[in-house]
Scaffold this motif. Structure first.
Motif, short mmCIF file in Angstrom:
data_model
loop_
_atom_site.label_atom_id
_atom_site.label_comp_id
_atom_site.label_asym_id
_atom_site.label_seq_id
_atom_site.Cartn_x
_atom_site.Cartn_y
_atom_site.Cartn_z
N MET A 1 0.82 -1.19 0.00
CA MET A 1 0.00 0.00 0.00
C MET A 1 0.86 1.26 0.00
SD MET A 1 -3.08 0.33 -0.27
CE MET A 1 -4.50 1.28 0.00
N LEU A 2 2.02 1.15 0.64
CA LEU A 2 2.93 2.29 0.68
C LEU A 2 3.44 2.64 -0.72
CD1 LEU A 2 4.37 4.34 2.44
CD2 LEU A 2 6.22 2.70 2.71
N ALA A 3 3.65 1.63 -1.54
CA ALA A 3 4.11 1.88 -2.91
C ALA A 3 3.05 2.65 -3.71
CB ALA A 3 4.42 0.55 -3.60
N LEU A 4 1.79 2.34 -3.48
CA LEU A 4 0.71 3.06 -4.16
C LEU A 4 0.69 4.53 -3.72
CD1 LEU A 4 -1.78 3.04 -6.00
CD2 LEU A 4 -3.12 2.41 -3.99
N ILE A 5 0.83 4.77 -2.43
CA ILE A 5 0.85 6.14 -1.91
C ILE A 5 2.03 6.91 -2.50
CG2 ILE A 5 1.13 7.54 0.18
CD1 ILE A 5 -1.46 6.29 0.47
N GLN A 6 3.20 6.29 -2.54
CA GLN A 6 4.37 6.96 -3.10
C GLN A 6 4.21 7.25 -4.58
OE1 GLN A 6 7.52 4.32 -1.93
NE2 GLN A 6 7.90 5.45 -0.03
N THR A 7 3.57 6.35 -5.31
CA THR A 7 3.32 6.56 -6.73
C THR A 7 2.35 7.72 -6.94
OG1 THR A 7 3.66 4.21 -7.12
CG2 THR A 7 2.55 5.44 -8.85
N ILE A 8 1.32 7.82 -6.13
CA ILE A 8 0.37 8.93 -6.23
C ILE A 8 1.08 10.25 -5.91
CG2 ILE A 8 -1.69 9.95 -5.16
CD1 ILE A 8 -2.74 7.06 -4.86
N LEU A 9 1.91 10.26 -4.88
CA LEU A 9 2.64 11.48 -4.54
C LEU A 9 3.61 11.88 -5.66
CD1 LEU A 9 3.38 10.91 -0.75
CD2 LEU A 9 1.68 12.42 -1.78
N LEU A 10 4.24 10.90 -6.29
CA LEU A 10 5.13 11.19 -7.41
C LEU A 10 4.35 11.77 -8.59
CD1 LEU A 10 7.96 11.05 -8.67
CD2 LEU A 10 7.36 8.74 -9.46
N ALA A 11 3.18 11.21 -8.87
CA ALA A 11 2.35 11.74 -9.95
C ALA A 11 1.92 13.18 -9.67
CB ALA A 11 1.13 10.85 -10.16
N ILE A 12 1.59 13.48 -8.43
CA ILE A 12 1.22 14.85 -8.06
C ILE A 12 2.42 15.78 -8.25
CG2 ILE A 12 0.59 16.33 -6.12
CD1 ILE A 12 -1.21 14.05 -5.13
N ASP A 13 3.60 15.32 -7.84
CA ASP A 13 4.80 16.14 -8.01
C ASP A 13 5.12 16.40 -9.48
OD1 ASP A 13 5.15 16.37 -5.29
OD2 ASP A 13 6.63 14.76 -5.17
N ILE A 14 4.98 15.39 -10.33
CA ILE A 14 5.22 15.57 -11.76
C ILE A 14 4.21 16.54 -12.35
CG2 ILE A 14 5.15 14.39 -14.00
CD1 ILE A 14 6.37 11.94 -12.57
N TYR A 15 2.96 16.41 -11.98
CA TYR A 15 1.92 17.31 -12.49
C TYR A 15 2.17 18.73 -12.02
CZ TYR A 15 -2.57 18.53 -14.48
OH TYR A 15 -3.54 19.08 -15.25
N TRP A 16 2.68 18.88 -10.79
CA TRP A 16 3.05 20.19 -10.24
C TRP A 16 4.04 20.89 -11.18
CZ3 TRP A 16 2.31 22.75 -5.40
CH2 TRP A 16 3.24 23.75 -5.11
N TRP A 17 5.09 20.14 -11.58
CA TRP A 17 6.11 20.72 -12.45
C TRP A 17 5.59 20.98 -13.85
CZ3 TRP A 17 9.82 23.25 -10.47
CH2 TRP A 17 10.31 22.90 -9.23
N LEU A 18 4.66 20.17 -14.33
CA LEU A 18 4.06 20.42 -15.64
C LEU A 18 3.25 21.71 -15.63
CD1 LEU A 18 2.97 16.84 -16.75
CD2 LEU A 18 4.75 18.26 -17.76
N ILE A 19 2.56 21.99 -14.54
CA ILE A 19 1.80 23.24 -14.44
C ILE A 19 2.75 24.44 -14.43
CG2 ILE A 19 0.30 24.60 -12.93
CD1 ILE A 19 -0.90 21.89 -12.03
N ILE A 20 3.83 24.36 -13.70
CA ILE A 20 4.81 25.44 -13.68
C ILE A 20 5.42 25.62 -15.07
CG2 ILE A 20 7.06 26.13 -12.76
CD1 ILE A 20 6.17 24.87 -10.10
N ALA A 21 5.77 24.53 -15.74
CA ALA A 21 6.33 24.62 -17.09
C ALA A 21 5.33 25.24 -18.06
CB ALA A 21 6.76 23.23 -17.58
N SER A 22 4.07 24.89 -17.92
CA SER A 22 3.04 25.45 -18.78
C SER A 22 2.88 26.96 -18.56
CB SER A 22 1.71 24.75 -18.53
OG SER A 22 0.69 25.31 -19.31
#
Length: 96
Positions: A1-22
């Motif tokens: 379950m921890l791996a799923l949480i870490q994957t979700i947090l990583l996806a949020i972080d990547i999307y964060w940077w995509l918004i800044i880049a946009s």
């Protein structure tokens, strides 16, 4: 379950940077710093638009018109920050 949480947090972080880049890309394009006719630049701009616009469009409907200033990326970044911290501090410790 921890791996799923870490994957979700990583996806949020990547999307964060995509918004800044946009946001940075839109400023560079608006001030004519980059050439929009260049195919590579146009491809990057189209990708960033397609990735971020579905999340920004609903926010733009509710934000007031500030005369050319778009605050929807800032609001979306705040929402993502809240969601990330909520998952990290509330959900993740409850699963451990």
């Amino acid at each position: 379950m921890l791996a799923l949480i870490q994957t979700i947090l990583l996806a949020i972080d990547i999307y964060w940077w995509l918004i800044i880049a946009s946001a940075i890309f839109s400023w560079l394009f608006a001030f004519n710093v980059i050439n929009g006719r260049n195919q590579f630049v146009a491809t990057i701009g189209d990708f960033l638009y397609r990735v971020t616009e579905p999340a920004l469009r609903p926010i733009r409907r509710f934000t007031p018109d500030l005369g050319g200033i778009d605050i929807s990326p800032i609001i979306l970044l705040l929402i993502l920050f809240f969601l990330r911290e909520f998952i990290r501090t509330t959900i993740a410790p409850a699963l451990l």
